[in-house]
Design an enzyme around this catalytic site. Sequence first.
Site, mmCIF file in Angstrom:
data_model
loop_
_atom_site.group_PDB
_atom_site.id
_atom_site.type_symbol
_atom_site.label_atom_id
_atom_site.label_comp_id
_atom_site.label_asym_id
_atom_site.label_seq_id
_atom_site.Cartn_x
_atom_site.Cartn_y
_atom_site.Cartn_z
ATOM 1 N N HIS A 27 6.735 -9.483 3.580
ATOM 2 C CA HIS A 27 5.930 -8.777 4.786
ATOM 3 C C HIS A 27 7.195 -8.007 5.975
ATOM 4 C CE1 HIS A 27 3.227 -9.038 1.547
ATOM 5 N NE2 HIS A 27 2.552 -7.873 1.807
ATOM 6 N N HIS A 258 6.621 -2.043 5.023
ATOM 7 C CA HIS A 258 5.884 -2.733 4.333
ATOM 8 C C HIS A 258 5.717 -4.164 3.735
ATOM 9 C CE1 HIS A 258 1.483 -3.677 4.294
ATOM 10 N NE2 HIS A 258 1.670 -4.438 2.935
ATOM 11 N N GLU A 407 -23.892 -11.052 6.296
ATOM 12 C CA GLU A 407 -23.190 -11.602 5.415
ATOM 13 C C GLU A 407 -22.290 -12.239 5.922
ATOM 14 O OE1 GLU A 407 -24.799 -9.153 4.174
ATOM 15 O OE2 GLU A 407 -27.329 -9.577 4.476
ATOM 16 N N HIS A 457 -34.564 -18.439 -1.834
ATOM 17 C CA HIS A 457 -34.560 -16.967 -3.009
ATOM 18 C C HIS A 457 -33.740 -17.758 -4.286
ATOM 19 C CE1 HIS A 457 -37.100 -16.497 -0.051
ATOM 20 N NE2 HIS A 457 -37.765 -15.507 -0.232
ATOM 21 N N HIS A 469 -32.236 -8.945 -6.885
ATOM 22 C CA HIS A 469 -33.078 -10.411 -5.329
ATOM 23 C C HIS A 469 -32.953 -11.509 -6.092
ATOM 24 C CE1 HIS A 469 -34.071 -6.754 -3.067
ATOM 25 N NE2 HIS A 469 -33.857 -8.009 -1.724
HETATM 26 C C1 LIG Z 1 -8.960 -7.805 1.668
HETATM 27 C C2 LIG Z 1 -7.756 -7.915 1.354
HETATM 28 N N1 LIG Z 1 -7.614 -6.081 0.701
HETATM 29 C C3 LIG Z 1 -6.279 -5.777 0.031
HETATM 30 C C4 LIG Z 1 -4.738 -6.377 0.281
HETATM 31 C C5 LIG Z 1 -3.446 -6.130 -0.190
HETATM 32 N N2 LIG Z 1 -3.345 -5.882 1.175
HETATM 33 C C6 LIG Z 1 -2.039 -6.667 2.052
HETATM 34 S S1 LIG Z 1 -1.958 -4.837 2.957
HETATM 35 C C7 LIG Z 1 -2.611 -4.041 2.746
HETATM 36 C C8 LIG Z 1 -2.277 -3.204 3.300
HETATM 37 C C9 LIG Z 1 -1.063 -2.730 4.185
HETATM 38 O O1 LIG Z 1 -1.578 -2.132 5.666
HETATM 39 P P1 LIG Z 1 -1.487 -2.496 7.010
HETATM 40 O O2 LIG Z 1 -3.042 -2.988 7.020
HETATM 41 O O3 LIG Z 1 -1.614 -1.435 7.652
HETATM 42 O O4 LIG Z 1 -0.578 -3.262 7.040
HETATM 43 P P2 LIG Z 1 1.512 -2.950 7.537
HETATM 44 O O5 LIG Z 1 1.737 -2.186 6.886
HETATM 45 O O6 LIG Z 1 1.458 -1.783 9.000
HETATM 46 O O7 LIG Z 1 1.765 -3.971 7.874
HETATM 47 C C10 LIG Z 1 -3.041 -4.318 1.585
HETATM 48 C C11 LIG Z 1 -3.825 -3.001 0.851
HETATM 49 C C12 LIG Z 1 -5.276 -8.015 1.259
HETATM 50 N N3 LIG Z 1 -4.429 -8.666 1.975
HETATM 51 N N4 LIG Z 1 -6.478 -8.101 1.728
#
Ligand SMILES: Cc1ncc(C[n+]2csc(CCOP(=O)(O)OP(=O)(O)O)c2C)c(N)n1
Length: 660
Positions: A27, A258, A407, A457, A469
């Site tokens: 990235h 990205h 949680e 539980h 639950h």
């Molecule tokens: C919990 C979770 N869901 C989905 C992803 C997959 N994922 C990686 S980066 C991203 C989104 C990227 O957008 P942003 O947070 O704005 O990062 P940028 O594009 O600015 O680098 C996603 C959906 C992840 N890493 N973690």
Amino acid sequence: MTVKFNQLSNAIRFLSIDAVQKANSGHPGMPMGMADVATVLFKYHLRFNPKNPNWINRDRFILSAGHGSMLLYSLLYLTGYKSVSIEDIKNFRQLKSICAGHPEYKKGTGIETTTGPLGQGLGNAVGMAIAEEIFRKKFGSNIIDNKTYVIASDGDLMEGISHESMSLAGHLKLKNLIVFFDNNKISIDGSTALSVSDNYKKRFESYGWNFLEINGHNERQISKAISKASKSKKPTIISCKTIIGFGSPNKSGKASSHGSPLGDDEIALVRKKLKWISQPFEIPDEVRDEWKKIGNKGEHLEKKWQDLIRKKSPKIKNELEKIYIESDLGDLNNLIKKEKTKYFESKPNLATRQCSMSAIKSISALLPQLIGGSADLSGSNNTKTDNSKIINSKNFNGNYIHYGVREHGMAAVMNGLALYGGLIPYGGTFLIFSDYCKPSIRLSALMGLKVIYIFSHDSIGLGEDGPTHQPIEQLAGLRAIPNLNVFRPADINETLECWEIALKNHNTPSVIALSRQKVPYINPVNSGENKCEKGAYVVKITSHESNVTIIASGTEVELALKVQEKLLENNIHSKVVSMPCIELFDKQSKDFQTDMIEQDSLIITLEAGSIMSWQKYVKNKGINIGIDQFGESAPYKEVYNHFGLSEEKITDFIQKKLRE
Ligand SMILES: Cc1ncc(C[n+]2csc(CCOP(=O)(O)OP(=O)(O)O)c2C)c(N)n1
């Protein structure tokens, strides 16, 4: 020759894009966009010493947007951490490289936590900031006064866990927590306008945070905002307007920067635009020297701190070392032995959640580093005892956190408390809501943190609250997580032993699953040893000629013993094995295992939940007795009967099997 600010941040940009290009995955956009913010932070504000990444009072730097991992690796390399060499960066995303796809926590490397699942780093940071407050209160603000800085992306703030943890941080007024929001308005699917229209200022102000907004490419604005945040009495989020893929003529500001390499042609254009003439992985001498200077400042900072401690008192030094370095458990062995002897004499009938409360009460008197809490179920989880002192925004001199109904946040915060060092967090909710904690439990296990999850539980035995639950598949799901010990003790003796193992296990988190309903004391002999340590032991055998082995966990050990009695009335001999921890049992020698589970006897496993964890122990005619459907709302004994978990039904079943 003076080095310009943007030459420093461009060093991060080019290490990042060249490493991603070489790995052919990764990235680049985020490190390119946040390079300026990171450079200002490291150059002017962050107190860290690359020569001692374990310095207790270092500022913590958390990259919650873990996909931008090359930003972190570049910073560690440039500032002189031994953990990251240029070779490691060239091996980004390759087997065994410290520069893994997403940052993976390793003590002493500068990688403070494992991130990648968005939002988790924010939760960890809240835990670290709470830990800092606790130690500041204990040792004084001239000894402990570090800050916790986080870089979080749009995705981090979209995740639900960000709400839970940011809300808690505001409530606790964690003033040393500073979050940089990489507000580039781009995520994978494109513009964030596709999916979010939150007013972040209002959102964070309603949590009780400061909200600052700046141009994330303006050195002066970034630095001013950090200075302002440092003086605040509240946590601060600095919304940094940035351009994802900054410097890329064709991909900046676009989702295309990205999550994939820019490509050789585009990288050549970035070089031209940013006037960077060095070859991949080469940093101009003057830029490298300037970055090294930034890293070297830390040695002096730490030395000053060490001198101060030396002057203050050798007692403080010893105490700090005891807490952080030795993970001192005092005389835990003796304490547990004494408690076990006490209960062997009184043989109380107690729900195992009550047993756990007794354990916590005595252990917390010995271990001040034990920091408890519950996600609004203190009275049900029995996590709070007479020794619990509540932590609040005005007083961090305590050992108990009311996490509220959060949680997921609680679990991520516990990881942060453990990562800070010197604390052992435990926190409670119902076993069914372990599902709400799951992503963070997985990270406790992946990072090898000593975090103790108290899940009460733990079966249909909770009764009237019904199927919403009543956990069915939760134990099996938790047992499927590598490096997690799932304990399900059967009485107070086992509960004390499981707590002891959990506390002594330095690199494995624990789940302790506990009953709502009372169980009898089942421990046959008071031996000095910890019988749960091997995962299983024989509770009762009616004859060594027995041809039935019943393996049970938790509350079903009582049922197994009742079945054993009934079988005996019919002249059938049997052995009852309590197995409070499958993971530990599976690690024992083959001899021990076959001793417990003799293959020529009829093997029955018994647990009021999914049979999935138990199928491996049953061969040929054996049977797994459990529940593979959702529960029912009714008084618990009726629910047990309804699902065939009664001594009569099980005994009949076994007799039929023996006749087959
Ligand atoms: C919990 C979770 N869901 C989905 C992803 C997959 N994922 C990686 S980066 C991203 C989104 C990227 O957008 P942003 O947070 O704005 O990062 P940028 O594009 O600015 O680098 C996603 C959906 C992840 N890493 N973690």
